[in-house]
Design an enzyme around this catalytic site. Structure first.
Site, PDB file in Angstrom:
ATOM      1  CB  CYS A 344      -0.829   0.328   1.201  1.00 10.57           C
ATOM      2  SG  CYS A 344      -2.014   1.579   0.927  1.00 10.57           S
ATOM      3  CB  CYS A 347      -0.528   2.641   3.814  1.00 13.79           C
ATOM      4  SG  CYS A 347      -2.324   1.765   3.116  1.00 13.79           S
ATOM      5  CG  ASP A 348       2.319   1.112   4.193  1.00 13.30           C
ATOM      6  OD1 ASP A 348       1.620   1.708   5.617  1.00 13.30           O
ATOM      7  OD2 ASP A 348       3.117  -0.010   4.230  1.00 13.30           O
TER       8      ASP A 348
END
Ligand code: FAD
Length: 517
Positions: A344, A347-348
């Site tokens: 992701c 997200c990261d």
């Protein structure tokens, strides 16, 4: 300092009458600019209601800036060591409203299970403000903290507390600690959190399912296909259950969506919320946080779907379990998952600020990820298996113009290497015969497509060679009474409108199956 613009202030103002009891923000600041922004933001929010007050106490929190949302006499304690904007603004607003007396909207059996927890639980969740999966986890644990004062929750923006994130080796968001121990990473539903917290409460969750009457139709999967099927069935007056482990499905993993016809632009998390709001307008029994583990058909046609320790029965079932990220299947991938290997980028990505990363896959998702990461990481290397990247021309052009991105084509990743606690490199083979090479990286973003979520079906229904459920043009599977729709099937093209349409087809076929007896 004004942090929220007039539009947001107006939206918040419209919600203020939902606050029915006093709410206090206890805030600790330092001299960082984030503290000034937090101070400004909380001041703006408090000015909207006489029931909200701000008390500054710099010694109240170890992390600064931080603030706790509480309501005197309730024991509620939800702390943000963050300036909760971006994806966490909704989490902040929900926490404010719920602390202010607005009811928590969770499945009744989840509420019962949370209330039955009898021991103190201190949760700390590390997030990034660009992580779309984080709000689900943050909002679930916040809701638990509102329901049960023995539960306290602190949400930490990793980019504000980099030393802490480094020392705890947090390389994926969300990362959740409970009572000082790592509980889990990535998306986590209420059921999993409850199961980890208290076996008795987890038992209460299962028994909450045991008393459900048989359904006429049970829909498995709460993505576009499943929600569409459930709405169509409910509109026909069919008693419908809609079960799943993540409302919205894959749309949670993306931001801009611009091909949902009649909606020129939306964002994944908003679409997921809209899907839920649509389902909630009907008499659909929504059961969250459960994963189907098997399906059987009795001689009388009754279908039983197993869900962990419980089971539900129905006359017809719609399978809509979609697809998930394809893994590389190389040594080190699982070992370093969430320790540098991630699926992701949104997200990261922020956790890899100033670092070197690799994106595996040069299709649209991979090139989009590389372009996104180039704004954060020091350097991005795209590793593509084929002789050329297969992304849209416009994306390829932008990638070629970026000085922070290199592309290696004709390369097959063979191993992820690390030091035991985090990724240090990848090894790949030159498929044109040039031997192997090693590339030092801190992060590996895998973007090599999707696989259908059908492993749980075993041999119950016919699957094709790629594990997709084989359906006819009415969505019927090989098991009588069982229909399927969306990305878990062998229907061509995996898109939202296509999944929604297939959900409608499967629902109407299930209805026809019931009518014909
Ligand atoms: P999903 O959305 O995958 O939903 C299935 C649900 O079932 C999930 O919640 C899953 O957790 C759940 N589930 C799985 N197994 C079980 C089980 N055993 N028990 C219970 N529940 C289970 N499409 C577009 O049209 N436009 C776009 O711009 C677009 N962008 C995308 C960007 C990304 C990054 C990705 C990953 C996909 C994108 N797509 C886009 C594709 C689109 O999201 C999918 O085609 C669509 O979501 C498929 O819907 P679905 O309901 O079939 O499956």
């Amino acid at each position: 300092m004004a942090v929220l613009d007039e539009k947001l202030i107006d939206q918040l103002r419209a919600l203020m009458d939902r606050i029915t009891r006093p709410v206090e923000f206890v805030v600790s600041l330092d001299d960082r600019s984030a503290s000034a922004r937090l101070d400004g933001m909380l001041g703006q929010v408090a000015a909207l209601s006489e029931r909200i007050s701000v008390r500054r106490d710099d010694d109240a929190h170890e992390r600064r800036p931080s603030f706790t949302i509480t309501s005197p006499g309730t024991g509620i304690a939800i702390t943000f060591a963050a300036v909760p904007l971006g994806h966490e603004f909704t989490s902040f607003v929900l926490a404010l409203l719920q602390a202010g007396g607005n009811p928590v909207k969770l499945d009744e059996r989840v509420v019962e299970a949370v209330r039955s927890i009898r021991t103190e639980q201190e949760f700390v969740t590390y997030i990034s403000l660009t992580c779309q999966n984080c709000p689900t986890v943050v909002q679930t644990i916040n809701a638990m903290a509102v329901l049960n004062p023995l539960i306290r929750h602190t949400v930490v923006d990793g980019s504000l507390f980099r030393d802490e994130v480094e020392s705890r080796n947090v390389l994926a968001t969300p990362t959740v600690y409970r009572n000082g121990e790592l509980l889990g990473q990535g998306r986590m539903e209420a059921a999993r959190i409850i199961a980890a917290v208290d076996a008795g409460a987890a038992g209460a969750l299962d028994s909450g399912l045991a008393d459900r009457e048989p359904y006429q139709v049970l829909v498995i999967g709460q993505g576009p296909a499943g929600v569409s099927a459930a709405v169509y069935l409910a509109r026909k007056g069919i008693r419908t259950g809609l079960v799943g482990d993540r409302f919205g499905g894959q749309v949670n993993d993306t931001l801009a969506i611009e091909n949902l016809i009649s909606v020129p632009h939306t964002e994944g998390p908003k679409l997921a919320a809209d899907l839920r709001a649509h389902a909630e307008q009907y008499d659909i029994d929504i059961i969250d946080g459960v994963t189907a583990s098997g399906i059987d058909r009795a001689d009388d046609g009754t279908l039983t779907v197993r869900l962990g320790g419980a089971a539900l029965t129905a006359r017809a079932v719609v399978l809509a379990t979609g697809a998930g990220w394809r893994h590389m299947g190389v040594p080190g991938e699982d070992e370093y998952r969430n320790k540098g290997v991630t699926y992701c980028p949104h997200c990261d990505g922020p956790l890899f600020k100033g670092k070197d990363v690799a994106v595996i896959g040069g299709g649209n998702s991979g090139v989009e990820a590389a372009l996104d990461l180039a704004g954060v990481a020091r350097h991005v290397t795209v590793i593509e298996f084929m002789p050329e990247c297969r992304a849209d021309e416009i994306l390829l052009r932008r990638m070629a113009e970026s000085p922070a991105i290199d592309v290696v084509t004709n390369a097959a990743v063979t191993e992820v290497l690390g030091d035991g606690s985090r990724v240090r490199a990848i090894r790949y083979e030159d498929r044109a015969g040039g031997g192997g090479a090693e590339l030092g990286v801190d992060g590996v973003f895998v973007q090599i497509g999707q696989v259908p979520n059908t492993g749980w079906l075993g041999e119950a229904v016919e699957l094709d060679g790629r594990g997709q459920v084989v359906v006819d043009d009415k969505g019927a599977t090989s098991m009588p009474g069982v229909f399927a729709a969306g990305d878990c099937t062998d229907a061509p093209y995996k898109q939202i409108v296509i999944a929604s349409g297939a959900g409608a087809t499967a629902a109407l076929s299930a209805w026809e199956h019931l009518v014909r007896g």
